[in-house]
Design a protein around this motif. Structure first.
Motif, short mmCIF file in Angstrom:
data_model
loop_
_atom_site.label_atom_id
_atom_site.label_comp_id
_atom_site.label_asym_id
_atom_site.label_seq_id
_atom_site.Cartn_x
_atom_site.Cartn_y
_atom_site.Cartn_z
N SER A 227 98.35 -28.78 65.26
CA SER A 227 98.88 -28.28 63.99
C SER A 227 99.22 -26.79 64.08
CB SER A 227 97.87 -28.51 62.86
OG SER A 227 97.66 -29.88 62.66
N MET A 228 98.38 -26.03 64.76
CA MET A 228 98.65 -24.60 64.92
C MET A 228 99.86 -24.36 65.82
SD MET A 228 96.56 -23.17 62.93
CE MET A 228 95.10 -23.69 62.03
N ILE A 229 100.00 -25.14 66.87
CA ILE A 229 101.18 -25.01 67.73
C ILE A 229 102.45 -25.28 66.93
CG2 ILE A 229 102.41 -26.03 69.70
CD1 ILE A 229 99.62 -26.59 70.94
N LEU A 230 102.43 -26.35 66.14
CA LEU A 230 103.60 -26.73 65.35
C LEU A 230 103.81 -25.82 64.14
CD1 LEU A 230 103.17 -30.60 65.55
CD2 LEU A 230 104.89 -29.20 66.72
N SER A 231 102.87 -24.91 63.90
CA SER A 231 103.00 -23.93 62.82
C SER A 231 103.37 -22.54 63.35
CB SER A 231 101.69 -23.84 62.02
OG SER A 231 101.39 -25.08 61.41
N GLY A 232 103.68 -22.45 64.65
CA GLY A 232 104.14 -21.20 65.23
C GLY A 232 103.05 -20.26 65.70
N LYS A 233 101.85 -20.78 65.88
CA LYS A 233 100.73 -19.95 66.28
C LYS A 233 100.62 -19.79 67.80
CE LYS A 233 98.99 -19.47 62.09
NZ LYS A 233 98.84 -18.14 61.44
N VAL A 234 101.50 -20.47 68.54
CA VAL A 234 101.45 -20.45 70.01
C VAL A 234 102.85 -20.18 70.55
CG1 VAL A 234 101.02 -21.86 72.08
CG2 VAL A 234 99.47 -21.99 70.11
N TYR A 235 102.94 -19.33 71.56
CA TYR A 235 104.20 -19.07 72.27
C TYR A 235 103.98 -19.44 73.73
CZ TYR A 235 108.00 -16.47 74.52
OH TYR A 235 109.08 -16.10 75.29
N ASP A 236 104.82 -20.33 74.26
CA ASP A 236 104.56 -20.97 75.55
C ASP A 236 103.23 -21.71 75.38
OD1 ASP A 236 104.55 -21.81 78.15
OD2 ASP A 236 104.86 -19.85 79.04
N ASN A 237 102.21 -21.34 76.14
CA ASN A 237 100.88 -21.91 75.86
C ASN A 237 99.87 -20.80 75.60
OD1 ASN A 237 100.64 -20.91 78.43
ND2 ASN A 237 99.67 -22.71 79.31
N LEU A 238 100.36 -19.72 75.00
CA LEU A 238 99.55 -18.54 74.72
C LEU A 238 99.23 -18.46 73.23
CD1 LEU A 238 101.66 -15.99 76.83
CD2 LEU A 238 99.70 -17.37 77.59
N MET A 239 97.97 -18.19 72.90
CA MET A 239 97.56 -18.13 71.49
C MET A 239 97.87 -16.74 70.94
SD MET A 239 93.42 -18.39 71.78
CE MET A 239 92.43 -17.00 72.33
N VAL A 240 99.11 -16.58 70.51
CA VAL A 240 99.64 -15.26 70.19
C VAL A 240 99.34 -14.80 68.76
CG1 VAL A 240 101.45 -15.36 71.93
CG2 VAL A 240 101.88 -16.33 69.66
N ASP A 241 98.58 -15.58 68.00
CA ASP A 241 98.20 -15.15 66.65
C ASP A 241 96.71 -14.86 66.55
OD1 ASP A 241 99.65 -14.43 64.49
OD2 ASP A 241 100.00 -16.44 63.73
N MET A 242 96.08 -14.64 67.68
CA MET A 242 94.64 -14.39 67.71
C MET A 242 94.28 -13.06 67.07
SD MET A 242 93.92 -12.99 71.57
CE MET A 242 92.51 -12.08 70.98
N GLN A 243 93.03 -12.92 66.67
CA GLN A 243 92.52 -11.68 66.10
C GLN A 243 91.72 -10.93 67.16
OE1 GLN A 243 90.18 -12.77 62.68
NE2 GLN A 243 91.95 -13.39 61.47
#
Length: 304
Positions: free
Chosen positions: A214-230
């Motif tokens: 769900s997070m991947i499909l919501s734009g929270k991942v670029y390639d396979n990197l968790m780019v919305d992390m805190q």
């Protein structure tokens, strides 16, 4: 609800682990490992239903809805665990994914007598969190008959929420209440009835799949990197900068500058570097792209 567990797969005696009490430590561990190896295939069989749940969650998020887990005992704890890890991993608002356990916070560490058996408590907890038609409610119960979970699912259904069931027995009582029913049947436990083992492992795998996809499909991942992390501690600051490096290939000085200018926001820093724009423009592109880094980059190229 009458209590009859004799027919449940999760309550059968495992013939493969008979006389485990007479085994050595290494032989006990081998038996556990053999049984654990069966979990992945059981979850694999549920992939179509898990996929439907992900689609429902993504649709819910798009209209401001939430994902709420309701469970008792191990199942409730796993829901809380999955929910609590979404904000640091994906930068979500803590109110977007919520885990609720029968008996409240006290039950995370200590059993709260009678909470699991209280259907009305499940209903009132759904009301307490003001569940509505935009939300997805996931009931989790190894047996598929936990009264607390049944109560939560019943009330969520009345409120027109999308209701998902996660159980470890077929044709459970939850099935009639669920829009989507996931039944990962892992077989009898190593120790009879200890559903924190294979059943719990299957549940964790399913919840991981739900939120990750769900997070991947919501734009929270670029390639396979968790780019919305805190970046909430020193280790995560290092990880954030490493993610920017892996996404952009930029040098250390450029990464540091973008990281600071973006307010420590990995996504924004990546767009700044890859598109070559200041923070304001990167922010605008990401907003226009609904938070998807790849789409923001494509938009920038189109607008050039």
């Amino acid at each position: 609800m009458s209590i009859d567990i004799k027919h449940l797969t999760s309550e059968q005696q495992n013939e493969n682990t008979r006389h485990i009490d007479q085994q050595s430590a290494i032989d006990i561990l081998k038996l556990i490992n053999i049984e654990d190896s069966k979990v992945s295939n059981a979850v694999k069989e549920c992939m179509p239903e898990i996929s439907k749940s992900v689609e429902a969650i993504v649709s819910s998020f798009k209209v401001g809805g939430r994902l709420l887990y309701f469970g008792a005992g191990t199942s409730g704890r796993l829901g809380i665990l999955d929910a609590s890890e979404c904000p640091p991993t994906y930068g979500t608002n803590p109110s977007q994914v919520i885990g609720v356990i029968a008996g409240g916070p006290t039950a995370i560490q200590n059993a709260v007598e009678g909470a699991e058996d209280n259907e009305d408590l499940g209903k009132s907890d759904v009301d307490r969190f003001e569940v509505n038609e935009r939300d997805v409610v996931v009931g989790i119960s190894a047996s598929g008959r936990s009264p607390y979970v049944i109560g939560a699912m019943k009330r969520a259904l009345e409120l027109n929420a999308t209701v998902v069931g996660v159980a470890n027995n077929q044709n459970s009582a939850m099935r009639d209440l669920a829009s989507i029913m996931i039944e990962a049947v892992v077989g009898p436990e190593v120790v009879l009835g200890s559903t924190r083992m294979k059943a719990g492992t299957a549940q964790k795998m399913i919840l991981n799949m739900m939120t990750t996809a769900s997070m991947i499909l919501s734009g929270k991942v670029y390639d396979n990197l968790m780019v919305d992390m805190q970046s909430s501690n020193k280790k995560l600051v290092v990880r954030a900068k490493r993610l920017i490096e892996m996404a952009t290939g930029a040098d250390e000085e450029t990464i540091q500058q973008a990281y600071e200018d973006s307010g420590h926001h990995v996504k924004t820093a990546i767009v700044m570097i890859l598109v070559g724009v200041p923070v304001e423009e990167a922010t605008r592109l990401l907003e226009q792209a609904d938070g998807f880094v790849r789409k923001a980059i494509l938009l920038a190229n189109v607008q050039v």
